[in-house]
Design a protein around this motif. Structure first.
Motif, short mmCIF file in Angstrom:
data_model
loop_
_atom_site.label_atom_id
_atom_site.label_comp_id
_atom_site.label_asym_id
_atom_site.label_seq_id
_atom_site.Cartn_x
_atom_site.Cartn_y
_atom_site.Cartn_z
N CYS A 19 0.81 -1.22 0.00
CA CYS A 19 0.00 0.00 0.00
C CYS A 19 0.84 1.27 0.00
O CYS A 19 0.31 2.36 0.17
CB CYS A 19 -0.93 0.02 1.22
N GLU A 20 2.16 1.11 -0.18
CA GLU A 20 3.02 2.29 -0.16
C GLU A 20 2.54 3.28 -1.22
O GLU A 20 2.32 2.93 -2.38
CB GLU A 20 4.46 1.87 -0.47
N THR A 21 2.37 4.52 -0.82
CA THR A 21 1.86 5.54 -1.74
C THR A 21 2.99 6.51 -2.10
O THR A 21 3.97 6.65 -1.38
CB THR A 21 0.72 6.34 -1.09
N ASN A 22 2.78 7.18 -3.20
CA ASN A 22 3.74 8.20 -3.62
C ASN A 22 3.62 9.40 -2.70
O ASN A 22 2.55 9.68 -2.15
CB ASN A 22 3.45 8.62 -5.07
N THR A 23 4.71 10.11 -2.58
CA THR A 23 4.72 11.32 -1.77
C THR A 23 3.93 12.42 -2.47
O THR A 23 3.31 13.24 -1.83
CB THR A 23 6.18 11.79 -1.55
N TYR A 24 3.96 12.42 -3.80
CA TYR A 24 3.32 13.48 -4.59
C TYR A 24 2.08 12.95 -5.32
O TYR A 24 1.96 11.76 -5.57
CB TYR A 24 4.31 14.05 -5.60
N THR A 25 1.22 13.87 -5.68
CA THR A 25 -0.01 13.52 -6.41
C THR A 25 0.06 14.07 -7.82
O THR A 25 0.97 14.84 -8.16
CB THR A 25 -1.24 14.13 -5.71
N GLU A 26 -0.92 13.71 -8.60
CA GLU A 26 -1.02 14.23 -9.97
C GLU A 26 -1.17 15.76 -9.94
O GLU A 26 -0.62 16.47 -10.78
CB GLU A 26 -2.21 13.58 -10.70
N GLN A 27 -1.88 16.26 -8.95
CA GLN A 27 -2.04 17.71 -8.81
C GLN A 27 -0.69 18.37 -8.55
O GLN A 27 -0.41 19.44 -9.08
CB GLN A 27 -3.04 18.06 -7.69
N ASP A 28 0.17 17.73 -7.77
CA ASP A 28 1.52 18.25 -7.52
C ASP A 28 2.30 18.32 -8.83
O ASP A 28 3.03 19.28 -9.07
CB ASP A 28 2.28 17.37 -6.52
N ARG A 29 2.15 17.30 -9.66
CA ARG A 29 2.85 17.28 -10.95
C ARG A 29 2.37 18.42 -11.84
O ARG A 29 3.16 19.15 -12.43
CB ARG A 29 2.63 15.94 -11.67
N LEU A 30 1.06 18.59 -11.90
CA LEU A 30 0.50 19.67 -12.72
C LEU A 30 0.96 21.04 -12.22
O LEU A 30 1.31 21.92 -13.01
CB LEU A 30 -1.03 19.60 -12.74
N THR A 31 0.98 21.21 -10.90
CA THR A 31 1.40 22.47 -10.31
C THR A 31 2.88 22.74 -10.58
O THR A 31 3.26 23.85 -10.96
CB THR A 31 1.12 22.48 -8.79
N ALA A 32 3.72 21.73 -10.37
CA ALA A 32 5.16 21.89 -10.60
C ALA A 32 5.44 22.23 -12.06
O ALA A 32 6.26 23.11 -12.35
CB ALA A 32 5.90 20.62 -10.20
N THR A 33 4.74 21.56 -12.97
CA THR A 33 4.92 21.83 -14.40
C THR A 33 4.43 23.23 -14.74
O THR A 33 5.10 23.97 -15.47
CB THR A 33 4.16 20.78 -15.24
N ALA A 34 3.28 23.61 -14.21
CA ALA A 34 2.72 24.94 -14.47
C ALA A 34 3.64 26.03 -13.93
O ALA A 34 3.86 27.06 -14.58
CB ALA A 34 1.33 25.06 -13.87
N ASN A 35 4.19 25.83 -12.73
CA ASN A 35 5.10 26.82 -12.14
C ASN A 35 6.35 26.99 -12.99
O ASN A 35 6.81 28.11 -13.22
CB ASN A 35 5.49 26.43 -10.72
N LEU A 36 6.91 25.88 -13.43
CA LEU A 36 8.12 25.93 -14.27
C LEU A 36 7.81 26.63 -15.59
O LEU A 36 8.56 27.50 -16.04
CB LEU A 36 8.64 24.51 -14.50
N ASN A 37 6.69 26.27 -16.18
CA ASN A 37 6.28 26.86 -17.45
C ASN A 37 6.01 28.35 -17.30
O ASN A 37 6.43 29.16 -18.13
CB ASN A 37 5.03 26.14 -17.98
N ALA A 38 5.33 28.75 -16.24
CA ALA A 38 5.02 30.16 -16.00
C ALA A 38 6.30 30.96 -15.79
O ALA A 38 6.42 32.10 -16.25
CB ALA A 38 4.10 30.30 -14.79
N PHE A 39 7.27 30.37 -15.08
CA PHE A 39 8.54 31.07 -14.87
C PHE A 39 9.24 31.31 -16.21
O PHE A 39 9.73 32.41 -16.47
CB PHE A 39 9.45 30.28 -13.92
#
Length: 173
Positions: A19-39
């Protein structure tokens, strides 16, 4: 009883591992990508409007955002192709901006040399003649003075000093 306890503990351990889960979610991925793209978008816009920049601050911020995005993508076991495309766009923008900055500095130096050459010639003339010459400053020298004044905030410190010295000398004549 001992066997049941061992089986239950073993099953619990397997359950926890399964049941080990990832530390990050799909929303985290979208946010990180959006932040990088916006910068990168903001850097591209800034590079178009101002010829000189603090490259270390820009690179530091990009590296921070990229590192965060890399962690999220790795944690989610996703391909980093999207990050690589953004990084390529960033690197291209920076290369172009550095070329523009270099051309800006060359242009500034050309204008300063034009004014310095004119001033050397003019300052050797008698005061009365020099006053007439300054009043009737030639158009290319006037263009250089105007260009330097307009772009003063973007000049290097050395160029600002040279410009100020010449302007001060012109004012004394």
């Amino acid at each position: 009883m001992k066997i049941k306890s061992t089986l239950l503990i073993g099953a619990a351990c397997i359950g926890i591992i399964a049941c080990e889960t990832n530390t990050y979610t799909e929303q985290d991925r979208l946010t990180a990508t959006a932040n990088l793209n916006a910068f990168v978008d903001s850097v591209e816009t800034s590079l178009k409007t101002t010829p000189t920049h603090d490259w270390s601050a820009i690179d530091s911020r990009f590296d921070s955002l990229e590192s965060r995005a890399d962690k999220v993508y790795k944690d989610l076991k996703m391909e980093i192709t999207e990050i690589e495309l953004i990084e390529t766009r960033y690197e291209t923008a920076i290369e172009n901006a550095k070329r523009i900055e270099e051309n800006f500095q060359k242009t500034a130096e050309m204008h300063l040399q034009n004014i310095e050459k004119w001033w050397e010639t003019t300052s050797k003339e008698p005061t009365a003649t020099r006053a007439k010459t300054i009043a009737n400053i030639e158009s290319t020298t006037r263009e250089s003075l105007d260009w330097l004044e307009k772009n003063f905030n973007n000049l290097s410190e050395d160029s600002k000093e040279k410009y100020n010295k010449i302007v001060d000398e012109l004012g004394k004549s």
